[in-house]
Enzyme design. Structure first.
Site, PDB file in Angstrom:
ATOM      1  N   LYS A 130     -19.676 -70.232  83.795  1.00  0.00           N
ATOM      2  CA  LYS A 130     -20.569 -71.188  83.132  1.00  0.00           C
ATOM      3  C   LYS A 130     -20.241 -72.619  83.516  1.00  0.00           C
ATOM      4  O   LYS A 130     -21.133 -73.454  83.650  1.00  0.00           O
ATOM      5  CB  LYS A 130     -20.464 -71.047  81.602  1.00  0.00           C
ATOM      6  N   LYS A 214     -26.090 -60.183  86.712  1.00  0.00           N
ATOM      7  CA  LYS A 214     -26.560 -59.518  85.487  1.00  0.00           C
ATOM      8  C   LYS A 214     -27.881 -60.131  85.031  1.00  0.00           C
ATOM      9  O   LYS A 214     -28.164 -61.304  85.311  1.00  0.00           O
ATOM     10  CB  LYS A 214     -25.501 -59.582  84.381  1.00  0.00           C
ATOM     11  N   LYS A 217     -30.534 -64.576  80.187  1.00  0.00           N
ATOM     12  CA  LYS A 217     -31.511 -65.520  79.623  1.00  0.00           C
ATOM     13  C   LYS A 217     -31.615 -66.772  80.461  1.00  0.00           C
ATOM     14  O   LYS A 217     -32.632 -67.456  80.458  1.00  0.00           O
ATOM     15  CB  LYS A 217     -31.055 -65.963  78.234  1.00  0.00           C
TER      16      LYS A 217
END
Ligand code: AMP
Ligand code: TRP
Length: 352
Positions: A130, A214, A217
């Site tokens: 992230k 993966k 969102k």
């Protein structure tokens, strides 16, 4: 320490812990839920609620580790609650509430910040992903995020945590924190060592555009994911466009090893139908994707249609969702408050 012997999970191996078994999980209110969230976690919530005491949180405190528009945060929180309800989580059986309404999360997270080691956190791969090249510029909260997650679970002395595979490392950290707390304060078995519940073909659903990433969102391409709110036409279009290769559906699992996109679609079919991957291959071996993809789309539409209908009903009735959240927060606070009293006493704070 007063401990309840009732309702102990027969298969639970947490060293020394003697208390009741309890399930806890959470999802961030950072956007519409997708098929990965549904198959990796939400379907397990529904399955677990009949046999176990379950606490399902909407983790808005985790969401704000990256900036969230204050005008949207409450409605995003309501949307995740609506998705829990639409998927079949029953508020008479399971507790559903927003994390920020129960103070135990932040308080225990602070205590755990003083138990967890910087070195442990610096190994967290989700943080590295992230933060990317920006690791000095992200919030302190994003770094400490897995400590808050451990606090979420352990403020309820939860023993089992249904999550997707991406959360495995965070769960290991939760166990390490629980263990170190128990050791440091000389209270063996005070906290359970929470176990992840990860099994099944839905535990790691990949992007429809790239079998190495993966489903997420935050992927900029909406075609990479099936949202629970997508209509039938959109679902069919996204599966039609899903990346595959020129081959056929193979007849054995080993042949999927080098074909991640095909493996993903077979896994999705298996998870939605309740069949094993081998059974799915048995049914479609030798067929082209011109046959398999529409069959998968039909299955997904059939499965998701009632959920998206209910989801829209709940979104049209926000008061009903808010009522569930308010009553859930009261129940969650009532469970965590005595646990937090004990934690303060164990740590020796004044007034305990
Ligand atoms: P999040 O949206 O990050 O709050 O994730 C909520 C839950 O969905 C967690 O248990 C995740 O592990 C799970 N999850 C998220 N993405 C996927 C995926 N692509 N496949 C399976 N599970 C997932
Ligand atoms: N970190 C989890 C995710 O991104 C969400 C989460 C927060 C969670 N606290 C939790 C999951 C406690 C399980 C238990 O998916």
């Amino acid at each position: 320490m007063k401990q309840n012997q009732d309702n102990k999970g027969a298969d639970y191996q947490g060293a020394d812990y003697n208390g009741p078994s309890r399930v806890f999980s959470g999802m961030q209110p950072t956007g519409a839920l997708h098929l990965g969230n549904y198959l990796g976690a939400l379907t397990k919530f529904v399955d677990l609620q009949d046999e176990h005491e379950c606490v399902f949180c909407i983790v808005d405190l985790h969401a704000v580790t990256v900036f969230q528009d204050p005008k949207l945060l409450a409605s995003q929180t309501r949307e995740i609650a609506a998705a829990y309800l639409a998927a079949g989580v029953d508020p008479d059986k399971a507790i559903i509430y927003p994390q920020s309404q129960v103070a135990a999360h932040t308080e225990l997270a602070w205590f755990f910040n003083c138990v967890a080691r910087v070195g442990w956190l610096s190994r967290m791969t989700q943080f590295k992903d992230k933060a990317g090249k920006n690791s000095q510029a992200v919030s302190v909260g994003l770094y400490a995020y897995p400590v808050l997650q451990a606090a979420d679970i352990l403020a309820f002395k939860a023993t089992h945590v249904p999550v997707g595979e991406d959360q495995k490392q965070h769960l290991e950290l939760s166990r390490d924190i629980a263990q170190k707390f128990n050791n440091d304060f000389g209270v063996p078995g005070f906290f359970p060592l929470p176990e992840p519940l990860i099994k099944g073909p839905g535990a790691r659903i990949m992007s429809l555009r790239d079998g190495s990433k993966k489903m997420s969102k935050s992927d900029p391409s909406d075609n990479s994911r099936i949202n629970l709110t997508d209509d039938a036409e959109t679902i069919a279009k996204k599966f039609r466009k899903a990346r595959t290769d020129a081959g056929m559906v193979p007849d054995n699992i080993d042949a999927l090893a080098e074909r991640p996109e095909v493996k993903n679609l077979v896994g999705i079919y298996a998870a939605l139908s309740g069949m094993s991957e081998t059974q799915v291959l048995g049914e479609y071996a030798g067929q082209g994707f011109g046959v398999f993809k529409p069959a998968l789309a039909d299955l997904a539409v059939e499965h998701l249609r009632p959920i998206s209908t209910r989801l829209n009903d709940y979104l049209d009735n926000p008061d009903e969702v808010d009522k569930v959240l308010r009553s859930g927060a009261e129940k969650a606070a009532a469970i965590s408050a005595p646990i937090m009293d004990d934690v303060r006493r164990v740590m020796g704070f004044w007034g305990t």
